[in-house]
Motif scaffolding. Structure first.
Motif, PDB file in Angstrom:
ATOM      1  N   LEU A 215       0.811  -1.211   0.000  1.00 48.32           N
ATOM      2  CA  LEU A 215       0.000   0.000   0.000  1.00 48.32           C
ATOM      3  C   LEU A 215       0.849   1.266   0.000  1.00 48.32           C
ATOM      4  CD1 LEU A 215      -2.881  -0.892   2.490  1.00 48.32           C
ATOM      5  CD2 LEU A 215      -3.024  -0.667   0.008  1.00 48.32           C
ATOM      6  N   GLY A 216       2.011   1.222   0.666  1.00 47.55           N
ATOM      7  CA  GLY A 216       2.848   2.399   0.773  1.00 47.55           C
ATOM      8  C   GLY A 216       2.237   3.449   1.691  1.00 47.55           C
ATOM      9  N   ALA A 217       2.972   4.508   1.931  1.00 46.11           N
ATOM     10  CA  ALA A 217       2.503   5.574   2.817  1.00 46.11           C
ATOM     11  C   ALA A 217       1.283   6.257   2.226  1.00 46.11           C
ATOM     12  CB  ALA A 217       3.617   6.584   3.058  1.00 46.11           C
ATOM     13  N   GLY A 218       0.290   6.481   3.072  1.00 39.88           N
ATOM     14  CA  GLY A 218      -0.910   7.181   2.638  1.00 39.88           C
ATOM     15  C   GLY A 218      -1.995   6.290   2.069  1.00 39.88           C
ATOM     16  N   SER A 219      -1.666   5.052   1.743  1.00 38.88           N
ATOM     17  CA  SER A 219      -2.627   4.062   1.220  1.00 38.88           C
ATOM     18  C   SER A 219      -3.561   4.673   0.169  1.00 38.88           C
ATOM     19  CB  SER A 219      -3.444   3.442   2.370  1.00 38.88           C
ATOM     20  OG  SER A 219      -4.086   4.410   3.171  1.00 38.88           O
ATOM     21  N   GLY A 229      -1.459   3.305  10.334  1.00 41.84           N
ATOM     22  CA  GLY A 229      -0.279   2.654  10.887  1.00 41.84           C
ATOM     23  C   GLY A 229      -0.462   1.154  10.970  1.00 41.84           C
ATOM     24  N   TYR A 230       0.626   0.486  11.332  1.00 44.70           N
ATOM     25  CA  TYR A 230       0.667  -0.971  11.381  1.00 44.70           C
ATOM     26  C   TYR A 230       1.252  -1.419  12.716  1.00 44.70           C
ATOM     27  CZ  TYR A 230      -0.178  -0.582   6.382  1.00 44.70           C
ATOM     28  OH  TYR A 230      -0.731  -0.274   5.158  1.00 44.70           O
ATOM     29  N   VAL A 231       0.710  -2.510  13.238  1.00 41.00           N
ATOM     30  CA  VAL A 231       1.195  -3.089  14.495  1.00 41.00           C
ATOM     31  C   VAL A 231       1.598  -4.528  14.203  1.00 41.00           C
ATOM     32  CG1 VAL A 231       0.650  -3.673  16.881  1.00 41.00           C
ATOM     33  CG2 VAL A 231      -0.348  -1.611  15.837  1.00 41.00           C
ATOM     34  N   LEU A 232       2.879  -4.826  14.346  1.00 42.71           N
ATOM     35  CA  LEU A 232       3.416  -6.150  14.070  1.00 42.71           C
ATOM     36  C   LEU A 232       3.767  -6.821  15.389  1.00 42.71           C
ATOM     37  CD1 LEU A 232       3.541  -4.745  11.314  1.00 42.71           C
ATOM     38  CD2 LEU A 232       5.787  -5.777  10.948  1.00 42.71           C
ATOM     39  N   LEU A 233       2.954  -7.794  15.792  1.00 39.65           N
ATOM     40  CA  LEU A 233       3.149  -8.500  17.052  1.00 39.65           C
ATOM     41  C   LEU A 233       3.938  -9.778  16.786  1.00 39.65           C
ATOM     42  CD1 LEU A 233      -0.489  -8.130  18.465  1.00 39.65           C
ATOM     43  CD2 LEU A 233       1.497  -6.681  18.969  1.00 39.65           C
ATOM     44  N   ALA A 234       5.209  -9.797  17.210  1.00 33.91           N
ATOM     45  CA  ALA A 234       6.093 -10.948  16.983  1.00 33.91           C
ATOM     46  C   ALA A 234       6.012 -11.418  15.538  1.00 33.91           C
ATOM     47  CB  ALA A 234       5.749 -12.082  17.944  1.00 33.91           C
ATOM     48  N   PRO A 235       6.330 -10.547  14.585  1.00 34.95           N
ATOM     49  CA  PRO A 235       6.162 -10.900  13.168  1.00 34.95           C
ATOM     50  C   PRO A 235       6.982 -12.129  12.781  1.00 34.95           C
ATOM     51  CG  PRO A 235       7.542  -8.936  13.405  1.00 34.95           C
ATOM     52  CD  PRO A 235       6.938  -9.209  14.747  1.00 34.95           C
ATOM     53  N   PHE A 236       6.362 -12.979  11.984  1.00 32.92           N
ATOM     54  CA  PHE A 236       6.950 -14.243  11.576  1.00 32.92           C
ATOM     55  C   PHE A 236       7.784 -14.032  10.312  1.00 32.92           C
ATOM     56  CE2 PHE A 236       6.227 -18.821  10.043  1.00 32.92           C
ATOM     57  CZ  PHE A 236       7.157 -19.344  10.927  1.00 32.92           C
ATOM     58  N   ASP A 295       3.874   3.884   6.175  1.00 33.37           N
ATOM     59  CA  ASP A 295       3.189   4.493   7.309  1.00 33.37           C
ATOM     60  C   ASP A 295       3.852   4.010   8.607  1.00 33.37           C
ATOM     61  OD1 ASP A 295       1.073   6.095   6.173  1.00 33.37           O
ATOM     62  OD2 ASP A 295       0.166   4.227   5.479  1.00 33.37           O
ATOM     63  N   PRO A 296       3.590   4.680   9.733  1.00 39.93           N
ATOM     64  CA  PRO A 296       4.219   4.307  11.006  1.00 39.93           C
ATOM     65  C   PRO A 296       3.981   2.840  11.376  1.00 39.93           C
ATOM     66  CG  PRO A 296       3.163   6.438  11.205  1.00 39.93           C
ATOM     67  CD  PRO A 296       2.754   5.886   9.875  1.00 39.93           C
ATOM     68  N   ILE A 297       4.991   2.237  11.989  1.00 35.71           N
ATOM     69  CA  ILE A 297       4.925   0.819  12.348  1.00 35.71           C
ATOM     70  C   ILE A 297       5.360   0.634  13.801  1.00 35.71           C
ATOM     71  CG2 ILE A 297       5.800  -1.505  11.860  1.00 35.71           C
ATOM     72  CD1 ILE A 297       6.355  -0.608   8.998  1.00 35.71           C
ATOM     73  N   LEU A 298       4.568  -0.126  14.546  1.00 35.55           N
ATOM     74  CA  LEU A 298       4.918  -0.544  15.907  1.00 35.55           C
ATOM     75  C   LEU A 298       5.269  -2.019  15.849  1.00 35.55           C
ATOM     76  CD1 LEU A 298       4.993  -0.265  19.045  1.00 35.55           C
ATOM     77  CD2 LEU A 298       2.533  -0.729  19.028  1.00 35.55           C
ATOM     78  N   VAL A 299       6.468  -2.383  16.315  1.00 36.95           N
ATOM     79  CA  VAL A 299       6.929  -3.768  16.316  1.00 36.95           C
ATOM     80  C   VAL A 299       7.084  -4.222  17.761  1.00 36.95           C
ATOM     81  CG1 VAL A 299       8.688  -5.398  15.515  1.00 36.95           C
ATOM     82  CG2 VAL A 299       8.183  -3.333  14.174  1.00 36.95           C
ATOM     83  N   VAL A 300       6.509  -5.387  18.082  1.00 36.64           N
ATOM     84  CA  VAL A 300       6.509  -5.893  19.461  1.00 36.64           C
ATOM     85  C   VAL A 300       7.009  -7.333  19.466  1.00 36.64           C
ATOM     86  CG1 VAL A 300       5.073  -6.429  21.474  1.00 36.64           C
ATOM     87  CG2 VAL A 300       4.568  -4.403  20.075  1.00 36.64           C
ATOM     88  N   CYS A 301       7.816  -7.676  20.471  1.00 34.29           N
ATOM     89  CA  CYS A 301       8.260  -9.066  20.598  1.00 34.29           C
ATOM     90  C   CYS A 301       8.580  -9.369  22.062  1.00 34.29           C
ATOM     91  CB  CYS A 301       9.500  -9.315  19.743  1.00 34.29           C
ATOM     92  SG  CYS A 301       9.583 -10.994  19.081  1.00 34.29           S
TER      93      CYS A 301
END
Length: 363
Positions: A215-219, A229-236, A295-301
């Motif tokens: 999608l890129g920034a701004g979709s 934005g995107y939230v990646l929880l323990a991305p595989f 777009d902004p991304i939150l990464v969690v692990c």
């Protein structure tokens, strides 16, 4: 053993041990449940070669058995504070999603839309599994959001890139609703289509990343829908060269290397490796992400997750390239800690971090 002599690996092993003890003494928190046995190998036309958490078995002739039951033995906690329903979003492949929203509206407020794409190594899992449903209840209530939990086609019957394509189709479905001549009032009366966040858990985190890149920034291709934005929880993610956490992670981890390797073998296109562009974002034939606007991304692990090193490297590389990326690591936590025990202190802290992320990028 002195405190200073305890290694990260030992801490994670101790954490895994306590998780197992907790599930033994608290039956309602047990990880897995007994499933109906599969047909005898002779009926499947071969012998068993792969088993994924007891709910997916693959046989030597390529035949597949799937349980009708989930692998997680937890009760669904539906107290009525969140409304939900199922919607068919892609008829050709019979794919549905589950919608959630708070039962008690506050005036005429419009709620952000929060996608939650389940995990399972691209091979198992469903929007209907109780651990997924319970976490979506929590998300809808705590975030005050319309939560969208889509299914996608699973491997090995449907190998990559089909799961990623289905994830993208699920997000495009939102656009089809807002431009429809007769949109679903249950959705459009509550949802703010200008505040959409795409979250994925494990394999779902991989899907969320690939949707973000596409999608890129701004979709722009989703207008009038706007992903914020995107939230990646323990991305595989994976790769042919193992990271330290993959190579040295405890064998009794909730997601150990043996299972990680099995998931990839069953889901990667035949003849490809773990450096496939959908698997390794920084592989030798992957798209160069440095010039890509995101777009902004939150990464969690979790600190005890074997996927930790890849998640951290992903966040650090993107941040060094000028992307708006935040990385959060939870010490002592295993893979999927937030769905395994959504009421734990780390899970509640994570929920607040997600809420702050939504608030920050909703303006």
């Amino acid at each position: 053993m002195s405190r200073s002599s305890v290694t990260d690996k030992q801490i994670c092993k101790i954490s895994a041990t306590f998780s197992c003890l907790f599930s033994c003494f608290h039956p309602q928190k047990s990880f897995f449940k007994a499933n109906p046995p599969p047909p005898p190998s002779s009926e499947m036309g071969g012998y068993e070669v792969d088993d994924c958490r007891g709910v997916l078995k693959v046989f030597s002739d390529g035949s597949v058995w799937r349980s009708t039951e989930p692998s997680f033995q937890v009760p669904v906690v539906d107290d009525g504070s969140v409304l939900w329903k199922d919607v068919l979003f892609h008829q050709p492949n019979n794919l549905s999603l589950r919608l959630y929203k708070p039962a008690a509206p506050r005036g005429c407020e419009k709620l952000p839309v929060f996608y939650y794409v389940h995990g399972g190594g691209f091979c198992i899992g469903s929007r209907t599994w109780p651990n997924c449903q319970n976490y979506c209840f929590k998300l809808a209530s705590a975030l005050r959001a319309v939560v969208v939990a889509p299914d996608y086609r699973l491997a090995p019957e449907n190998r990559l890139p089909l799961a990623v394509e289905d994830g993208f189709t699920a997000v495009k479905w939102l656009q089809s609703q807002i431009v429809a001549s007769e949109p679903d009032p249950w959705l459009v009366e509550s949802a703010d289509f200008s505040r959409v966040f795409v979250c994925g858990d494990s394999a779902g985190g991989n899907i969320a990343h690939n949707v973000a890149v596409r999608l890129g920034a701004g979709s722009k291709s989703l207008e009038p829908v706007r992903v914020r934005g995107y939230v990646l929880l323990a991305p595989f993610f994976g790769g042919t060269v193992l990271t330290r956490s993959e190579a040295q992670g405890p064998v009794d981890a909730f997601l150990n290397w043996e299972l990680i390797d099995r998931f990839w073998r069953l889901s990667i296109p035949a003849g490809d490796t773990m450096d496939h562009p959908l698997v390794n974002p920084f592989g030798p034939i992957s798209v160069d992400l440095e010039p890509v606007e995101l777009d902004p991304i939150l990464v969690v692990c979790g600190g005890c997750d074997l996927l930790k090193d890849r998640a951290k490297e992903y966040a650090e590389r993107l941040k060094n390239w000028g992307k708006k990326v935040k990385y959060e690591e939870f010490e002592g936590q295993q893979h999927g800690f937030f769905t395994i025990n959504p009421n734990s202190e780390p899970s509640m802290k994570l929920m607040q971090i997600i809420k702050d992320f939504i608030t920050q990028y909703s303006i």
